[in-house]
Design a protein around this motif. Sequence first.
Motif: not given
Length: 182
Positions: A70, A74, A84-92, A167
């Motif tokens: 992730s 990002a 989207v990539a930054e949101s996925e890092l937040s989720q991870a 996110d």
Amino acid sequence: MTTFIWVAVALVAVALYLSWTAGRLDRLHARIDAARAALDAQLLRRASVAQELATSGVLDPAASIVLYQSAHAARQAEDEAREVAESELSQALRAVFAEPDAMAAVREAPGGEQAARELTQAVRRVPMARRFHNDSVRAARALRRHRSVRWFRLAGHAPFPGSFEMDDEPPSLLTAEGAAGR
């Protein structure tokens, strides 16, 4: 003759107003650029800290892989896919640090206190930087919607500013520890 003077005074007043508005718009665009640079720096810092933690060996292998992928995505994302990539890092980050054991493992490792502090600061600064950027964008958009700005094309060829939507909710464990560590 007095009519000519009043017309000249009115034209000067309108010219001063337009000049002031154009200057204000230019300052807002400069503020957006500065806020975007600060946001990019905070996002890069968060991804770098996450990558360092993922490769440090203190997290379990599955969490390390998820966090590393992730963070790498990002850092490498193009502008169109960045949100989207930054949101996925937040989720991870939320998934990896949902359990107190993960943060305990980080703290127990050599240099872990520093790493935990850096991660906490990084995840807390991203929402602030994003809020500053989006507030600047909102102000510039509001000014660009005025009739005088549109009619006299005071924005020139500058692109319409866009907000950065992602996110950015940090892991609750990190925000609770950051608040307790103040």
